[in-house]
Enzyme design. Structure first.
Site, PDB file in Angstrom:
ATOM      1  N   ASP A  13       4.699 -51.379  -1.275  1.00 12.67           N
ATOM      2  CA  ASP A  13       3.959 -50.135  -1.453  1.00 12.67           C
ATOM      3  C   ASP A  13       4.289 -49.274  -0.224  1.00 12.67           C
ATOM      4  OD1 ASP A  13       2.015 -48.262  -2.321  1.00 12.67           O
ATOM      5  OD2 ASP A  13       0.542 -49.168  -0.993  1.00 12.67           O
ATOM      6  N   LEU A  14       3.928 -48.010  -0.252  1.00 12.04           N
ATOM      7  CA  LEU A  14       4.256 -47.122   0.863  1.00 12.04           C
ATOM      8  C   LEU A  14       3.025 -46.811   1.726  1.00 12.04           C
ATOM      9  CD1 LEU A  14       6.316 -45.356   2.344  1.00 12.04           C
ATOM     10  CD2 LEU A  14       5.914 -43.576   0.653  1.00 12.04           C
ATOM     11  N   ASP A  15       2.058 -46.093   1.139  1.00 16.72           N
ATOM     12  CA  ASP A  15       0.860 -45.699   1.893  1.00 16.72           C
ATOM     13  C   ASP A  15       0.047 -46.934   2.264  1.00 16.72           C
ATOM     14  OD1 ASP A  15       1.565 -43.071   1.552  1.00 16.72           O
ATOM     15  OD2 ASP A  15       0.360 -42.808  -0.256  1.00 16.72           O
ATOM     16  N   THR A  21      -0.354 -42.714   5.507  1.00 21.60           N
ATOM     17  CA  THR A  21      -0.514 -41.320   5.070  1.00 21.60           C
ATOM     18  C   THR A  21      -1.846 -41.162   4.331  1.00 21.60           C
ATOM     19  OG1 THR A  21       0.784 -41.834   3.113  1.00 21.60           O
ATOM     20  CG2 THR A  21       1.959 -40.806   4.933  1.00 21.60           C
ATOM     21  N   LYS A  49      -7.198 -44.944  -3.588  1.00 19.57           N
ATOM     22  CA  LYS A  49      -6.023 -45.591  -2.995  1.00 19.57           C
ATOM     23  C   LYS A  49      -5.207 -46.317  -4.056  1.00 19.57           C
ATOM     24  CE  LYS A  49      -7.322 -46.124   1.808  1.00 19.57           C
ATOM     25  NZ  LYS A  49      -7.577 -47.046   2.909  1.00 19.57           N
ATOM     26  N   SER A 120       5.806 -47.202  -5.223  1.00 14.52           N
ATOM     27  CA  SER A 120       4.615 -46.461  -4.791  1.00 14.52           C
ATOM     28  C   SER A 120       4.220 -45.440  -5.843  1.00 14.52           C
ATOM     29  CB  SER A 120       4.934 -45.741  -3.471  1.00 14.52           C
ATOM     30  OG  SER A 120       3.935 -44.804  -3.163  1.00 14.52           O
ATOM     31  N   ALA A 121       2.924 -45.149  -5.890  1.00 13.41           N
ATOM     32  CA  ALA A 121       2.445 -44.083  -6.779  1.00 13.41           C
ATOM     33  C   ALA A 121       2.805 -42.709  -6.217  1.00 13.41           C
ATOM     34  CB  ALA A 121       0.926 -44.186  -6.941  1.00 13.41           C
ATOM     35  N   LYS A 151      -0.058 -48.191 -11.408  1.00 13.13           N
ATOM     36  CA  LYS A 151      -0.873 -49.344 -11.032  1.00 13.13           C
ATOM     37  C   LYS A 151      -2.293 -49.157 -11.574  1.00 13.13           C
ATOM     38  CE  LYS A 151       1.826 -49.323  -6.773  1.00 13.13           C
ATOM     39  NZ  LYS A 151       1.838 -49.082  -5.335  1.00 13.13           N
ATOM     40  N   GLU A 175       1.182 -55.006  -0.570  1.00 10.81           N
ATOM     41  CA  GLU A 175       0.265 -53.927  -0.950  1.00 10.81           C
ATOM     42  C   GLU A 175      -0.970 -53.900  -0.060  1.00 10.81           C
ATOM     43  OE1 GLU A 175      -0.669 -51.499  -2.838  1.00 10.81           O
ATOM     44  OE2 GLU A 175       0.862 -51.272  -4.368  1.00 10.81           O
ATOM     45  N   ASP A 176      -1.621 -52.735   0.018  1.00  5.30           N
ATOM     46  CA  ASP A 176      -2.891 -52.668   0.736  1.00  5.30           C
ATOM     47  C   ASP A 176      -4.040 -52.310  -0.189  1.00  5.30           C
ATOM     48  OD1 ASP A 176      -3.584 -49.376   1.885  1.00  5.30           O
ATOM     49  OD2 ASP A 176      -2.120 -49.923   0.370  1.00  5.30           O
TER      50      ASP A 176
END
Length: 229
Positions: A13-15, A21, A49, A120-121, A151, A175-176
């Site tokens: 995932d990114l964020d 971010t 999120k 990522s979304a 997701k 993932e977070d």
């Protein structure tokens, strides 16, 4: 290593995993919410999120009892306005905003020939990776519009594995967000959660780390062996 599965891809995932971010998303959504007379706090923001821009907007409008007030065109304009604000905030991102241990892990993966993928979304992933100077370290970035469902459906992670020719059972997702962990597990992959243990474990994370510092290739390989079925 007879009978043991070798790691074939790591899907990030990114964020909240590569960089933070989330604060920029919060600022941009809060400003939009206030312009619509729908104030909200950080606790409510947790519900946004890992989900798409459109779903986030729907939740904010529902919070204010305004989900049926605006036309599809108006909602599209709201989402666009939020994104414009968010993108302007991204201009302050630098390589120093990369989370601890991430660049080192990506270098290890690159040296071992193991593809790193972004699922990522965020539609702004390429811009964020450029700002962090990480774009050359990823073999593929899944565009959220290229899959039918976001997701917690597994589509983003399945597409990521497919694009780099990896066996799903030999992939690890990181993932977070709870929605992201659910997506990884639905895809049939090993899931590593970053953040608070309770919610991520409840969503099915195989391992939960407080932060990204502990991530390394040897840790990922060990996790794959311990949790492979």
């Amino acid at each position: 290593m007879k009978g043991k599965r070798a790691l074939q891809a790591v899907i990030f995932d990114l964020d909240g995993v590569i960089t933070d971010t989330a604060e920029y998303h919060y600022i941009a959504w809060k400003k939009l919410g206030e312009s619509l007379d729908i104030p909200f706090d950080r606790e409510f923001n947790e519900q946004l999120k890992g989900i798409s821009r459109e779903k986030s907007l729907a939740r904010i409008l529902r919070l204010g009892g305004k989900e049926h007030v605006y036309s599809a065109e108006e909602k599209e304009e709201f989402a666009h306005r939020k994104n414009e604000h968010y993108v302007s905030l991204l201009n302050s991102l630098t390589p120093e905003h990369t989370y601890p241990g991430i660049r080192e892990l990506l270098l290890e993966l690159q040296a071992s020939g193991i593809p790193a993928v972004i699922a990522s979304a965020s539609k702004n992933a390429p811009q964020i990776l450029r700002a962090l100077e990480l774009e050359t370290m990823f073999s593929y970035v899944v565009h959220p519009d290229s899959v039918p469902r976001g997701k917690p459906a597994p589509d983003l992670f399945l597409r990521g594995a497919e694009e780099v020719g990896a066996d799903i059972k030999a992939c690890i997702g990181i993932e977070d967000a709870q929605a992201g962990i659910e997506a990884i597990k639905s895809a049939g992959m090993i899931a590593i959660g970053i953040g608070e243990e309770a919610g991520l474990k409840a969503s099915g994370a195989d391992v939960v780390l407080k932060d990204t510092k502990q991530l390394s290739l040897s840790f990922l390989e060990r996790t794959l062996q311990e949790h492979s079925h």
